[in-house]
Design an enzyme around this catalytic site. Structure first.
Site, PDB file in Angstrom:
ATOM      1  N   ARG A   1     -79.168  -6.135  14.542  1.00  0.00           N
ATOM      2  CA  ARG A   1     -80.251  -5.900  15.491  1.00  0.00           C
ATOM      3  C   ARG A   1     -80.657  -4.434  15.360  1.00  0.00           C
ATOM      4  NH1 ARG A   1     -80.069  -7.269  21.780  1.00  0.00           N
ATOM      5  NH2 ARG A   1     -82.282  -7.034  22.136  1.00  0.00           N
TER       6      ARG A   1
ATOM      7  N   HIS B   1     -88.101 -12.265  30.394  1.00  0.00           N
ATOM      8  CA  HIS B   1     -86.730 -11.939  29.968  1.00  0.00           C
ATOM      9  C   HIS B   1     -86.184 -10.971  31.019  1.00  0.00           C
ATOM     10  CE1 HIS B   1     -83.601 -10.810  26.882  1.00  0.00           C
ATOM     11  NE2 HIS B   1     -83.515  -9.809  27.730  1.00  0.00           N
TER      12      HIS B   1
ATOM     13  N   GLU C   1     -80.332 -14.198  21.177  1.00  0.00           N
ATOM     14  CA  GLU C   1     -80.864 -13.253  20.185  1.00  0.00           C
ATOM     15  C   GLU C   1     -79.991 -13.222  18.921  1.00  0.00           C
ATOM     16  OE1 GLU C   1     -80.714 -11.044  23.709  1.00  0.00           O
ATOM     17  OE2 GLU C   1     -82.459  -9.841  23.172  1.00  0.00           O
TER      18      GLU C   1
END
Ligand code: ADP
Length: 404
Positions: free
Chosen positions: A92, A207, A378
């Site tokens: 990420r 979110h 994610e």
């Protein structure tokens, strides 16, 4: 067994997950872990696919002084005690800057380009890049993929991408990027399965976690976000203020004599729910607190979600569905019900029983706007991107040989 390692490195913790690659590119989560307390009280914790504990160990501070050291300890644990030798690592990376709208296979050139964006995300980008650089040096043949929080939003129309400042700054990279893109992309890909009727429509995804933002998604693509140049804008968050007049920042500098570093720490760590309540940055603690300021902080959060929903509905020129995700969005029926009340004017009507049992669809059948709860993932999104890039690199027959 072929595995993909997913790494999410921050300033004081390295989170990691291991996915097994099964037939037809299916990914099965094997291990979820994190090394936290880097440089203070290092601790490695990990659990298996059903949450069963696999490790919980403390380390001396000098053994895990920084992110590369944490990566080395976690890597040794995976390799030596669990025989995990991944075929690729997906990372990420918070900022892909103006250049990267898609995940990218990493080489030294990519790292140099990503280092240019350190100034756009000074608190995150260097830590994201640290384990990438370590692995490039120690395991040069191990494919690594960078997946960006900004990527999913990069196709925004220019009107959504610009600030009203001179063009030169936009060229330099001062743009409304938007974040949480891996979460929104995951949700957008899940919608055709969980809510096929609205997947191609106009959807607001909220979110709501420690960091919180909302995205306007049309036909599976992001068209607008509440976040901009940094992850400070938009909704009030655990410790960040969300939307704030830049004049407040000028006031802090000119009247309070705060330095840039002080203002940065203040805006990232002392504001939001924590600053407003004086009690906690954690929504669960606020919900159980008797302090009226905790109640006010929750009211403020709910109010701001409502306001921003109006803005995003305008960006979409209408609304076909609303989706809750992340820690607060997935788990707090109370917050969802209160936010839904703010959306009643748009045609939202919640079913209290479905909401209380955290059903996938929590709106009443007569609600003009259906409301969903879709857990985000994610890390799985990163693993999917990493595998996809790996498969593109190899011929399909080579890949089949590897995964069979
Ligand atoms: P991040 O990944 O950004 O750290 P999360 O998505 O895990 O954040 O969300 C963390 C937030 O979710 C915290 O404010 C926490 O209090 C809140 N949260 C988690 N579970 C619940 C719950 N059952 N009720 C209310 N809030 C919750």
């Amino acid at each position: 067994m072929d595995t993909i390692l997913v790494v999410n490195a921050g300033s004081s913790s390295v989170k990691f997950q291991v996915f097994a690659v099964e037939g037809e590119g299916r990914l099965q989560r094997q291990i979820k872990g994190q090394m936290d307390g880097i440089g203070s009280r290092p601790r490695l914790r990990a659990s298996g696919p059903n949450g069963d504990p696999m490790a919980d160990r403390a380390y001396p501070i000098e053994a895990v002084a920084d992110v590369p050291a944490a990566m080395a300890v976690a890597g040794a644990w995976l390799r030596e005690e669990n025989s995990i030798n991944p075929i690729a690592v997906g990372h990420r990376v918070v900022h892909g800057g103006p250049d990267y709208s898609r995940p990218v296979l990493i080489d030294h050139g990519v790292v140099s380009r990503l280092e240019r964006f350190v100034s756009l995300a000074p608190l995150h980008q260097p830590h994201n890049l640290a384990p990438i650089k370590t692995l490039l040096n120690t395991r040069p043949n191990l494919p690594q993929v960078a997946c960006f929080d900004t990527g999913f939003h990069r196709d925004h129309d220019a009107l959504a991408d610009y600030y009203a400042i001179p063009h030169q700054l936009h060229t330099e990279g001062v743009r409304r990027y938007g974040f949480h893109g891996l979460s929104y992309e995951y949700i957008a890909r899940r919608l055709p399965e969980v809510a096929p009727d609205i997947a191609a429509g106009r959807v607001i995804v909220a979110h709501l976690g420690s960091g919180a933002s909302m995205s306007a998604i049309k036909d599976g693509k992001s068209v607008e976000s509440t976040m901009g140049f940094t992850a400070l804008d938009g909704l009030a968050m655990g410790t960040r203020p969300g939307q704030i007049d830049p004049g407040v920042v000028l006031y802090l500098i000119s009247e309070k004599g705060m330095s840039a570093t002080n203002v940065q720490n203040f805006l990232y760590r002392e504001c939001g729910l924590k600053g407003l309540s004086g009690v906690s940055n954690d929504m669960r603690e606020l919900e159980t607190s008797e302090d009226p300021r905790a109640a006010f902080a929750i009211d403020y959060f709910v109010y701001r979600v409502g306001l921003n929903a109006g803005m995003l509905a305008a960006a979409l020129q209408g609304l076909d569905a609303f989706v809750f995700t992340a820690g607060i969005g997935e788990n707090s029926a109370t917050l969802r019900a209160r936010i839904a009340q703010k959306l009643a004017w748009l045609g939202v009507a919640i079913d209290p029983a479905e909401n209380a049992r955290h059903a996938t669809r929590i709106s009443r059948s007569e609600s003009r706007i259906p409301v969903y709860v879709v857990p985000t993932d994610e890390e799985r999104m990163i693993a999917q991107h990493t595998l996809a890039l790996l498969m593109n690199q190899q011929s399909p027959s080579q890949h089949r040989a590897r995964v069979s």
